[in-house]
Design a protein around this motif. Structure first.
Motif, PDB file in Angstrom:
ATOM      1  N   ALA A 152       0.816  -1.216   0.000  1.00  0.00           N
ATOM      2  CA  ALA A 152       0.000   0.000   0.000  1.00  0.00           C
ATOM      3  C   ALA A 152       0.850   1.267   0.000  1.00  0.00           C
ATOM      4  CB  ALA A 152      -0.931  -0.001   1.209  1.00  0.00           C
ATOM      5  N   LYS A 169      -0.881  -1.094  -4.117  1.00  0.00           N
ATOM      6  CA  LYS A 169      -2.225  -0.511  -4.101  1.00  0.00           C
ATOM      7  C   LYS A 169      -2.090   0.944  -3.666  1.00  0.00           C
ATOM      8  CE  LYS A 169      -5.805  -2.951  -3.081  1.00  0.00           C
ATOM      9  NZ  LYS A 169      -6.880  -3.732  -2.387  1.00  0.00           N
ATOM     10  N   SER A 219      -3.663   4.932  -3.045  1.00  0.00           N
ATOM     11  CA  SER A 219      -4.895   5.626  -2.672  1.00  0.00           C
ATOM     12  C   SER A 219      -4.597   7.017  -2.153  1.00  0.00           C
ATOM     13  CB  SER A 219      -5.682   4.835  -1.615  1.00  0.00           C
ATOM     14  OG  SER A 219      -4.939   4.716  -0.419  1.00  0.00           O
ATOM     15  N   ALA A 256      -9.017   3.203  -3.450  1.00  0.00           N
ATOM     16  CA  ALA A 256      -7.735   2.622  -3.840  1.00  0.00           C
ATOM     17  C   ALA A 256      -7.792   2.090  -5.271  1.00  0.00           C
ATOM     18  CB  ALA A 256      -7.365   1.501  -2.878  1.00  0.00           C
ATOM     19  N   ASN A 312      -5.263  -0.404  -8.095  1.00  0.00           N
ATOM     20  CA  ASN A 312      -4.140  -1.331  -8.077  1.00  0.00           C
ATOM     21  C   ASN A 312      -3.058  -0.945  -9.081  1.00  0.00           C
ATOM     22  OD1 ASN A 312      -4.968  -2.253 -10.634  1.00  0.00           O
ATOM     23  ND2 ASN A 312      -6.132  -3.964  -9.775  1.00  0.00           N
TER      24      ASN A 312
END
Length: 258
Positions: free
Chosen positions: A104, A126, A128, A164, A166
């Motif tokens: 992340a 990921k 975001s 989020a 990918n």
């Protein structure tokens, strides 16, 4: 050490090293990274910079407890907060900056990528930017840079909804250079950094400056504008509700606000 720095063969590697807290970034960590970038600018031994994290996590973004303790400094007119020092140094770097991201990359973990020259993601990455979900707004010129890269509609979806996305979607949007299997990410990023380090430093530096043109000044202006809104919104009821809900491990209730 929560931030590791390693200099070898012309490459300065800056690594998030706080896995027990998902590499959440504190003011001290921002200061360490800012200092490293500023020192690298005049260090002839540094010809390329690589920013990376851990295989399972790049960064969960700001350490919210530390962030709230130091929130007042964001609105200060007399001091430059460490996070601002770091992002200014990243924006102003004349040397090529590469990011190698796995796991992340939340909030500023995605924002900082926009200030890098080459971005490589592991297939488990990921990204975001959940600013609206926290009652806040985009930071550090992300409202300008991101839409310039991916287009208005795609940027609006990611920045307004804060959801989020990918690695493959990031690649399809043209936001990153390449997606690799996790085990290949760091070797490949180091290989690319080594290629840059082997080139004439002046050629790389001038090429980057020509490509950037007037962007650094425009970005600095947008950073200032966003920071003013961000600092103001931190004290608004929506942000207070969002942070309270986070600490209480519940879903925030924004229906009470207009």
């Amino acid at each position: 050490m929560d931030i590791l720095t390693h200099k070898e063969n012309g490459i300065l590697t800056i690594s998030f090293n706080r896995p027990e807290k998902k590499n959440a970034i504190t003011s001290a960590m921002y200061q360490a990274m800012a200092d490293a970038l500023i020192a690298a600018e005049t260090d002839v031994a540094v010809r390329a910079i690589l920013i990376t994290g851990k295989p399972e996590i790049f960064t969960a973004g700001n350490d919210l407890e530390d962030f709230m303790k130091n929130a007042a400094s964001l609105a200060s007119s007399t001091t430059v907060p460490p996070v601002y020092q770091f992002m200014q140094a990243l924006n102003n770097s004349g040397k090529p900056v590469i990011a190698a991201v796995s796991g992340a990359a939340v909030g500023i973990g995605t924002t900082l990528l926009m200030h890098c020259d080459l971005i490589y993601l592991a297939d488990n990455a990921k990204l975001s930017m959940p600013f609206t979900q926290l009652g806040l707004c985009p930071e550090f010129a992300s409202s300008m840079i991101f839409q310039n890269i991916v287009g208005y509609q795609r940027a609006a979806e990611k920045l307004m909804l804060g959801e989020a996305f990918n690695a493959q979607e990031a690649y399809q949007m043209g936001f990153v250079n390449k997606v690799l299997p996790l085990e290949e990410l760091l070797p490949y990023a180091l290989q690319q950094a080594a290629k840059l380090a082997a080139l004439p430093a002046a050629s790389v530096r001038v090429t980057k400056a020509l490509m950037k043109g007037g962007q650094p000044a425009a970005i600095a202006s947008k950073m200032k504008e966003e920071n003013q809104h961000f600092a103001s919104m931190l004290n608004a009821p929506e942000a207070k509700e969002a942070f309270m809900a986070f600490f209480q491990k519940r879903k925030p209730d924004f229906a009470q606000f207009n």
